[in-house]
Design an enzyme around this catalytic site. Structure first.
Site, short mmCIF file in Angstrom:
data_model
loop_
_atom_site.label_atom_id
_atom_site.label_comp_id
_atom_site.label_asym_id
_atom_site.label_seq_id
_atom_site.Cartn_x
_atom_site.Cartn_y
_atom_site.Cartn_z
N GLU A 253 -9.40 2.11 11.69
CA GLU A 253 -8.91 0.72 11.72
C GLU A 253 -7.65 0.53 12.53
OE1 GLU A 253 -6.12 -0.21 8.01
OE2 GLU A 253 -8.11 0.39 7.36
N ARG B 27 3.06 -7.45 9.76
CA ARG B 27 4.44 -6.96 9.73
C ARG B 27 5.15 -7.07 11.08
NH1 ARG B 27 1.80 -3.36 6.16
NH2 ARG B 27 2.65 -3.44 4.04
N GLU C 56 -10.64 6.88 2.60
CA GLU C 56 -10.22 6.25 3.85
C GLU C 56 -8.83 6.70 4.29
OE1 GLU C 56 -9.60 1.65 5.44
OE2 GLU C 56 -11.03 2.10 3.85
N ASP D 113 0.86 -1.18 0.00
CA ASP D 113 0.00 0.00 0.00
C ASP D 113 0.90 1.23 0.00
OD1 ASP D 113 0.90 0.32 2.62
OD2 ASP D 113 -0.91 -0.54 3.50
N ALA D 114 0.32 2.41 0.26
CA ALA D 114 1.10 3.64 0.15
C ALA D 114 2.23 3.71 1.16
CB ALA D 114 0.17 4.84 0.31
N GLU E 50 -15.86 -5.57 5.01
CA GLU E 50 -14.72 -5.68 4.10
C GLU E 50 -14.41 -7.15 3.81
OE1 GLU E 50 -10.43 -3.50 3.58
OE2 GLU E 50 -11.08 -3.96 5.62
N LYS F 262 -6.22 1.16 -3.35
CA LYS F 262 -5.27 1.95 -2.57
C LYS F 262 -4.81 3.18 -3.36
CE LYS F 262 -5.08 -1.05 0.85
NZ LYS F 262 -5.45 -0.73 2.23
N LYS G 212 -12.70 -1.41 -3.44
CA LYS G 212 -11.81 -0.39 -2.87
C LYS G 212 -10.41 -0.57 -3.42
CE LYS G 212 -10.14 -0.36 1.44
NZ LYS G 212 -10.20 -0.37 2.93
N HIS H 277 -13.08 -3.03 9.88
CA HIS H 277 -11.88 -3.34 9.11
C HIS H 277 -11.50 -4.82 9.20
CE1 HIS H 277 -7.35 -3.78 9.15
NE2 HIS H 277 -7.54 -3.28 7.96
#
Length: 373
Positions: free
Chosen positions: A255, A61, A229, A24-25, A325, A175, A173, A305
């Site tokens: 989340e 992670r 989001e 993701d970002a 989700e 990213k 959805k 979430h």
């Protein structure tokens, strides 16, 4: 009926690899590495009268081993307690681990046991958890996130979105939040054109500052999104509240928050968006329901979430129509599958959460700890 007692607990530390790493970002901005696995803490509880329950928490992670270690250290205090006294047990676990506080790893570890106790209570009643809580609906609107990560090309995301919609999922959805904001807009425009009037959401994963967030929210207004989001740092309650009152497109966040007080900061700041509490992260079903009551009183919409196996039941019990989700990542851990059709996710008619652990979950278990009277 004589009071029952918790006779045994089994904790399992499980490492579930993803089929392909995702970004993701936070990865593109250099803050994190690609996600390659989900680490879970499972709890199985058995009572003296032979009733059973199962619950889980998770991390991504980092933090999985810490969750397991913390609950392993304090779980014994639940042995011998009445499994119906869920709030009392929760408090005893909080006091047992008081020196590390009441948020983050401390509550995420307890969440797995808390979920298991709610599962047990519903199983004992012979009811799906949603029905035990008091359901407002038998199904919830469902959207997919797993196909919209930033390592995928626009064409790949289009293909995955089409497959999701054909499988009965109702919304998509993707990213955003990468360093090149113009590329974000190009991807959103391409997906909006591909999706037509399908419900469509975007998720910036906390990667904009307040100035960039305001500019991006203004640019994104034209795409008729269901929500934007985490445009800001998850703990910027004031910033999220300001955005939620400024733009027509709803703002969604929550989340990452790990306690009821952290979520309440949004309401106290005047937030008018969509709240996204995560039961394993907020500390279990007990604190989730506490915040859900406050959120409903404040008139906020709900979109929990991840962890659809838990959140489908909690969303079904929320007064106003929520979104759930869809992530298929945890499917290998369970024998059953959730019924998805007509853009909705349907509450199982099986007791409790409605899931049993698979042989694959056992194979992926790294270590276990058992406690008994």
């Amino acid at each position: 009926m004589a009071a029952d007692r918790i006779a045994s607990l089994t904790l399992s530390h499980v490492v579930l690899p993803l089929e392909n790493p995702v970004s993701d970002a936070k990865v593109l901005t250099g803050r994190q590495k690609p996600l390659t696995e989900t680490v879970l803490l499972f709890v199985e509880v058995t009572t003296e009268q032979g009733f059973e329950g199962m619950g889980f928490s998770y991390s991504k992670r980092a933090g999985g081993p810490a969750q397991y270690a913390h609950l392993k250290e304090i779980a014994e205090v639940a042995i011998g307690q009445d499994p119906s006294d869920i709030a009392k047990i929760y408090e005893s676990l909080m006091w047992a681990g008081a020196s590390v506080g009441r948020s983050g790893v401390a509550t995420q570890a307890v969440a797995a046991l808390d979920v298991a106790l709610h599962d047990l209570k519903a199983r004992r009643a012979g009811l799906p958890l949603a029905k035990l809580l008091g359901a407002h609906r038998d199904s919830c609107r469902v959207y997919n996130t797993s196909g919209g990560f930033l390592q995928a090309s626009v064409e790949e995301i289009k293909e995955k979105a089409t497959a999701s919609l054909e499988a009965g999922i109702g919304g998509i959805k993707i990213k955003v939040g990468q360093p090149d904001w113009a590329e974000d807009l190009r991807r959103v425009a391409a997906l909006r054109e591909h999706l037509g009037d399908t419900p469509f959401m975007v998720d910036a994963n906390q990667q904009w500052d307040r100035a960039r967030a305001r500019r991006m929210c203004r640019e994104l207004e034209r795409f008729d999104l269901i929500w934007i989001e985490e445009p800001l740092d998850a703990w910027d309650a004031v910033g999220h509240a300001d955005l939620s009152r400024t733009f027509d497109t709803p703002i969604a966040t929550g989340e990452m928050l790990t306690s009821v007080p952290e979520h309440m900061a949004l309401i106290d700041a005047g937030y008018r968006g969509i709240v996204q509490p995560d039961a394993p992260r907020i500390g279990g079903i007990t604190p989730f329901l506490k915040f859900a009551t406050l959120a409903a009183h404040a008139g906020l919409a709900l979109a929990p979430h991840y962890a659809m196996e838990i959140h489908l039941h909690l969303a079904a019990a929320y007064p106003t129509e929520p979104w759930v989700e869809h992530f298929e990542w945890l499917n290998p851990l369970f024998e059953e599958r959730i019924d998805i059709r007509d853009g909705r996710m349907w509450v199982p008619d099986r007791p409790g959460l409605g899931f049993t652990l698979s042989d694959q979950m056992r194979k992926l278990t790294v270590e276990t700890a058992k406690f008994s009277a």
